[in-house]
Design an enzyme around this catalytic site. Structure first.
Site, PDB file in Angstrom:
ATOM      1  N   ASP A  63       2.254   2.643   2.552  1.00  0.00           N
ATOM      2  CA  ASP A  63       2.133   3.428   3.779  1.00  0.00           C
ATOM      3  C   ASP A  63       3.392   3.281   4.640  1.00  0.00           C
ATOM      4  O   ASP A  63       4.025   2.232   4.659  1.00  0.00           O
ATOM      5  CB  ASP A  63       0.902   2.985   4.571  1.00  0.00           C
ATOM      6  CG  ASP A  63      -0.380   3.352   3.840  1.00  0.00           C
ATOM      7  OD1 ASP A  63      -0.286   4.116   2.871  1.00  0.00           O
ATOM      8  OD2 ASP A  63      -1.447   2.893   4.240  1.00  0.00           O
ATOM      9  N   CYS A 100      -3.056   5.076   5.779  1.00  0.00           N
ATOM     10  CA  CYS A 100      -4.514   5.007   5.833  1.00  0.00           C
ATOM     11  C   CYS A 100      -5.024   5.298   7.247  1.00  0.00           C
ATOM     12  O   CYS A 100      -4.261   5.318   8.208  1.00  0.00           O
ATOM     13  CB  CYS A 100      -4.972   3.623   5.388  1.00  0.00           C
ATOM     14  SG  CYS A 100      -4.655   2.359   6.615  1.00  0.00           S
ATOM     15  N   CYS A 109      -2.724  -3.339   8.677  1.00  0.00           N
ATOM     16  CA  CYS A 109      -2.306  -2.004   9.125  1.00  0.00           C
ATOM     17  C   CYS A 109      -1.833  -2.058  10.581  1.00  0.00           C
ATOM     18  O   CYS A 109      -0.921  -1.335  10.969  1.00  0.00           O
ATOM     19  CB  CYS A 109      -3.449  -1.004   8.986  1.00  0.00           C
ATOM     20  SG  CYS A 109      -4.362  -1.151   7.440  1.00  0.00           S
ATOM     21  N   CYS A 138       0.829  -1.208   0.000  1.00  0.00           N
ATOM     22  CA  CYS A 138       0.000   0.000   0.000  1.00  0.00           C
ATOM     23  C   CYS A 138       0.863   1.258   0.000  1.00  0.00           C
ATOM     24  O   CYS A 138       0.370   2.352  -0.249  1.00  0.00           O
ATOM     25  CB  CYS A 138      -0.947   0.024   1.200  1.00  0.00           C
ATOM     26  SG  CYS A 138      -0.107   0.047   2.777  1.00  0.00           S
TER      27      CYS A 138
HETATM   28 FE1  FES Z   1      -1.601   0.575   4.204  1.00  0.00          FE
HETATM   29 FE2  FES Z   1      -3.458   0.508   6.034  1.00  0.00          FE
HETATM   30  S1  FES Z   1      -3.734   0.345   3.894  1.00  0.00           S
HETATM   31  S2  FES Z   1      -1.330   0.513   6.321  1.00  0.00           S
END
Ligand code: FES
Length: 142
Positions: A36, A59, A103, A34
């Site tokens: 992140d 997110c 996450c 993702c």
């Molecule tokens: Fe990437 Fe939540 S979607 S940490």
């Protein structure tokens, strides 16, 4: 997707956001799927986590899990912080949708990564204490 009140609360008003100047340990982990990123700063004295702050570029669930994870380790010993699992983080948030459980893994890893950095700065090999930190998706990503 249905989020619990606790998730929404921690996302809207996250606790312990920011940086610590002269931190004793800084951890950074990312989820390559993702994209992140979570960064965690620790102030440690006599094996106690006196302060903790985080910055999450990610997110809402990642922000909520960082917020609750920092609250859960603040004032605790390093040993206690190392026992923090992503499962405990999810429970403290009254659950997360299945697609968002990864996450919370990021939050557990960010804590471990910051503690590993703390040990490295003391000239101690962190691997026997903290273990290998997987800063990648462990197959739960979508
Ligand atoms: Fe990437 Fe939540 S979607 S940490």
């Amino acid at each position: 997707m249905i989020y619990s009140e606790k998730v929404l609360e921690n996302f809207a008003n996250p606790l312990n956001v920011g940086e610590i100047e002269n931190a004793d340990g800084i951890g950074e982990v990312g989820n390559e799927k993702c994209g992140d990123i979570m960064k965690m700063y620790l102030k440690i004295q006599n094996n106690i986590i006196e302060d903790v702050k985080f910055k999450t570029f990610g997110c809402g669930a990642a922000i909520a899990t960082s917020s609750i994870a920092t609250e859960m380790i603040k004032g605790k010993s390093i040993d206690q912080a190392l026992k923090l699992t992503n499962k405990a983080v999810v429970e403290a948030l009254d659950g997360l949708p299945a697609a968002k459980v990864h996450c919370s893994v990021l939050a557990e890893q960010a804590v471990k990564s910051a503690i590993a950095d703390y040990y490295k700065r003391q000239g101690v090999d962190p691997v026997p204490i903290v273990g290998e930190i997987e800063d990648h998706c462990d197959g739960q990503c979508n």
